[in-house]
Design a protein around this motif. Structure first.
Motif, short mmCIF file in Angstrom:
data_model
loop_
_atom_site.label_atom_id
_atom_site.label_comp_id
_atom_site.label_asym_id
_atom_site.label_seq_id
_atom_site.Cartn_x
_atom_site.Cartn_y
_atom_site.Cartn_z
N TYR A 108 3.07 42.51 -6.13
CA TYR A 108 2.33 43.74 -5.85
C TYR A 108 3.33 44.87 -5.62
N PRO A 109 3.11 46.03 -6.24
CA PRO A 109 4.10 47.10 -6.17
C PRO A 109 4.08 47.85 -4.84
N ALA A 110 5.21 48.42 -4.50
CA ALA A 110 5.30 49.26 -3.31
C ALA A 110 4.75 50.66 -3.57
N GLU A 111 4.63 51.00 -4.86
CA GLU A 111 4.17 52.34 -5.24
C GLU A 111 3.33 52.26 -6.50
N VAL A 112 2.28 53.08 -6.59
CA VAL A 112 1.48 53.18 -7.80
C VAL A 112 0.98 54.61 -7.93
N ASN A 113 0.97 55.12 -9.15
CA ASN A 113 0.52 56.50 -9.40
C ASN A 113 1.27 57.51 -8.55
N ILE A 128 -9.07 37.74 -5.83
CA ILE A 128 -8.88 37.65 -7.28
C ILE A 128 -7.60 38.35 -7.73
N LEU A 129 -7.32 39.55 -7.19
CA LEU A 129 -6.06 40.21 -7.57
C LEU A 129 -4.84 39.35 -7.23
N PRO A 130 -4.69 38.85 -6.01
CA PRO A 130 -3.51 38.03 -5.74
C PRO A 130 -3.46 36.75 -6.58
N THR A 131 -4.61 36.23 -6.95
CA THR A 131 -4.63 35.07 -7.85
C THR A 131 -4.07 35.44 -9.21
N CYS A 132 -4.50 36.59 -9.73
CA CYS A 132 -3.98 37.06 -11.02
C CYS A 132 -2.49 37.30 -10.96
N LEU A 133 -2.02 37.86 -9.85
CA LEU A 133 -0.59 38.11 -9.70
C LEU A 133 0.20 36.81 -9.70
N GLU A 134 -0.30 35.79 -9.02
CA GLU A 134 0.41 34.51 -9.00
C GLU A 134 0.43 33.89 -10.39
N GLY A 179 -6.25 40.20 0.24
CA GLY A 179 -6.58 38.92 -0.35
C GLY A 179 -5.43 37.94 -0.41
N ASN A 180 -5.77 36.69 -0.70
CA ASN A 180 -4.81 35.62 -0.92
C ASN A 180 -5.19 34.83 -2.16
N SER A 181 -4.22 34.29 -2.84
CA SER A 181 -4.47 33.54 -4.06
C SER A 181 -5.36 32.33 -3.78
N ILE A 182 -6.26 32.05 -4.72
CA ILE A 182 -7.12 30.88 -4.59
C ILE A 182 -6.49 29.62 -5.19
N LEU A 183 -5.29 29.76 -5.80
CA LEU A 183 -4.70 28.59 -6.45
C LEU A 183 -4.46 27.44 -5.48
N PRO A 184 -3.98 27.68 -4.25
CA PRO A 184 -3.86 26.56 -3.31
C PRO A 184 -5.20 25.90 -3.00
N MET A 185 -6.28 26.69 -3.00
CA MET A 185 -7.60 26.12 -2.74
C MET A 185 -8.07 25.31 -3.94
N LEU A 186 -7.76 25.79 -5.15
CA LEU A 186 -8.08 25.01 -6.35
C LEU A 186 -7.36 23.67 -6.35
N ASN A 187 -6.16 23.66 -5.79
CA ASN A 187 -5.37 22.42 -5.72
C ASN A 187 -5.67 21.60 -4.48
N ASN A 188 -6.73 21.99 -3.74
CA ASN A 188 -7.17 21.27 -2.54
C ASN A 188 -6.10 21.20 -1.45
N GLU A 189 -5.25 22.23 -1.41
CA GLU A 189 -4.22 22.31 -0.37
C GLU A 189 -4.74 23.02 0.87
N ILE A 190 -5.74 23.88 0.70
CA ILE A 190 -6.36 24.59 1.81
C ILE A 190 -7.87 24.58 1.60
N ILE A 191 -8.64 24.86 2.66
CA ILE A 191 -10.10 24.86 2.54
C ILE A 191 -10.67 26.28 2.65
#
Length: 560
Positions: A460-465, A448-454, A474-486
């Motif tokens: 994604y930052p190299a540093e936080v706090n 979900i985080l990488p999906t939001c980032l896309e 994780g990986n974005s689900i957008l390619p899966m939504l577009n039926n590019e991956i299963i």
């Protein structure tokens, strides 16, 4: 003479040329200055708002669009105009799932291998990343990612839980949502609440010490979500809103008008309900009976043997009422998005933190008050019908097994009944042509985080706090939504309090805390009914070795 005139004309022409050049340059500067903000504004408008709605202890087949009988027209509407997943997974328990959702990492990597711990500060949350990338960020509801520690004296703890001992600090302040990227947070820090007068209720860092007489937690979460949308739309920035409901987690607290809708609906008991839910799942296309037979209810309890049938049915009525009220809130949220013109360009994600809860029998202590604010005792067992504030009901193992149809087991376990969640994705602008479809792809809450980032065009930052981060899992689900991956992953890992699982492609091994490994081919057996471990010991050995390596990689500080 002619020479002087030519020289004068050349001087005049040069002056005019330079003047025109200066004017042209000035014009270009003006155009550049005025056009750049518009381009940025257009780019911002292209980026969608993101709303994540999470239910707590929801049964897999509770909502209508996943085969249930509970009245959920608003979630059903999102599904009808969006995409439903039937193989999306969480981390099987409250805190681990929330940690993975917000960070894109396995819970062990961010301090949440078990409940009640503090989210690591070197793992950026969705809110922290999106806030730095031009988004408003807000949260309403349950946090449960701070160290929850009881007072040393039990009596003091019980008084604290019932608002009779004053303490405004419920966990380390730096761990609160307001200090993890959220501009606004209205909700609870701990995980269990009295829905009519919740413990650990805060606005950002400030404790909310009193609530009105008509307070109800689910409505509060909705009300504050709507208020934040109104506030965020005062400028052109997109927003991220995390709506983390406490419902339908125990205690079973619901409003009388909602309970009334379900009177008598569950009098046939959990065995009949499980069969009906399964038929609903088949009719909705969520499961294929050829590869997903109805698994047994692992509780082993039969309705025919139940001695308190009316009392048990009343519990399920209240659970249904809580889900119903949550759905009403989703409807109000949708209406606000439409009123503000944000509906079409808002991505809405709906999911649950784990399967339905089998828990029952906990007495007052730790996060469970024994009295209300006025000192009146709360009844934990001797009530006729749960729902009111002075009752403290639990759904129990038999109902949990029933409403997690078609799967085995429930919350906490790494079988599908514990870690497979309803998952709805709705986005009118981005999912045209995919309305009312069911995606068979395999995903996980770490996606979900990488999906939001896309979606937000953010990195994604190299540093936080002030701390160095490590790569997300994780990986974005957008390619899966577009039926590019299963699938978003070749390998998925689970472990919680000894329960464990691993999925590689179509193969999955699962185990209870004190049980042996079971092996399933998920392409042929989605409901984990045909254990192949004895037939294929080499496959089990291969996968358990990979599980052990993954455990050491993900949680290196823990010994085998």
């Amino acid at each position: 003479m002619i020479s002087k005139e030519r020289e004068e004309n050349r001087r005049i022409n040069n002056f005019r040329y330079m003047k025109n050049l200066v004017l042209l340059f000035a014009a270009l500067v003006v155009i550049s200055c005025t056009s750049t903000p518009k381009q940025d504004s257009d780019k911002q408008e292209e980026r969608p708002n993101i709303v994540i709605i999470m239910a707590d202890d929801l049964g897999y087949s509770d909502i209508g669009c996943y085969g249930g009988e509970i009245h959920t027209p608003n979630l059903d509407g999102l599904a009808a105009d969006g995409v439903r997943f039937n193989q999306f997974h969480n981390a099987a328990r409250c805190c681990p799932t929330r940690a993975s959702l917000l960070t894109g990492k396995y819970p062990h990597q961010v301090g949440l291998d078990r409940n009640g711990q503090t989210l690591s500060r070197n793992a950026a949350t969705i809110a922290e990343v999106l806030k730095e990338n031009g988004y408003h960020t807000g949260m309403a509801g349950k946090w449960h990612l701070s160290r929850t520690k009881a007072l040393s004296n039990k009596e003091d703890q019980l008084k604290w839980l019932s608002h009779r001992k004053d303490s405004s600090i419920f966990a380390p302040l730096e761990s609160y949502p307001a200090n993890r990227g959220f501009e606004e947070h209205w909700g609870v820090i701990w995980g269990v609440v009295d829905y009519f007068d919740p413990f650990s209720l805060v606005h950002n860092e400030e404790a909310i010490k009193e609530v009105p007489d008509d307070f109800y937690m689910t409505d509060f979460v909705t009300d504050k979500s709507i208020e934040m949308i109104d506030e965020f739309k005062k400028d052109d920035k997109p927003f991220f809103l995390y709506v983390a409901h406490t419902a339908p987690h125990w205690p079973l607290h619901a409003l009388p008008e909602d309970i009334e809708k379900y009177e008598g609906m569950y009098d046939e008991g959990w065995d009949v309900l499980r069969e009906k839910r399964y038929q609903g799942l088949v009719e909705k296309g969520i499961v294929d009976p050829a590869i997903a037979p109805l698994a047994k209810n692992e509780s082993g309890k039969l309705w025919a043997d139940c001695e308190r049938k009316e009392w048990e049915a009343n519990h399920m009525e209240t659970h249904a009422a809580m889900v119903d009220r949550l759905d009403q809130g989703v409807g109000r949220l949708i209406q606000k998005l439409k009123e503000t013109g944000e509906y079409d360009n808002t991505v809405i994600l709906f999911l649950a933190d784990n399967g339905a809860s089998p828990e029952r029998g906990y007495i007052p202590g730790f996060d469970r008050p024994g009295h209300n604010r006025e000192g009146v005792e709360i009844d934990y067992d001797n009530f006729e019908h749960p729902g009111a504030e002075l009752t403290w009901g639990y759904l129990g193992v038999a109902w949990a097994g029933s409403i997690n149809a078609p799967f085995r087991y429930w919350k906490k376990e790494s079988f599908e009944g514990g870690n497979c969640t309803p998952f709805i994705v709705h986005w009118p602008n981005g999912l045209k042509g995919k309305e009312n479809t069911i995606n068979q792809g395999v995903g996980h809450v770490i996606d979900i985080l990488p999906t939001c980032l896309e979606l937000a065009d953010a990195k994604y930052p190299a540093e936080v706090n002030g701390l160095e981060t490590t790569p997300i899992e994780g990986n974005s689900i957008l390619p899966m939504l577009n039926n590019e991956i299963i699938t978003t992953h070749d390998t998925l890992f689970w472990e919680h309090e000894g329960g464990k699982a691993l999925r590689i492609g179509d193969w999955k091994i699962s185990s209870l805390s004190k049980g042996g490994w079971e092996l399933f081919n998920m392409a042929k057996d989605r409901t984990e009914t045909n254990n192949l471990a004895e037939e294929m010991p080499e496959k089990v050995e291969e996968m358990t070795a990979i599980w052990a390596k993954e455990y050491q990689r993900i949680f290196p500080q823990q010994k085998k």
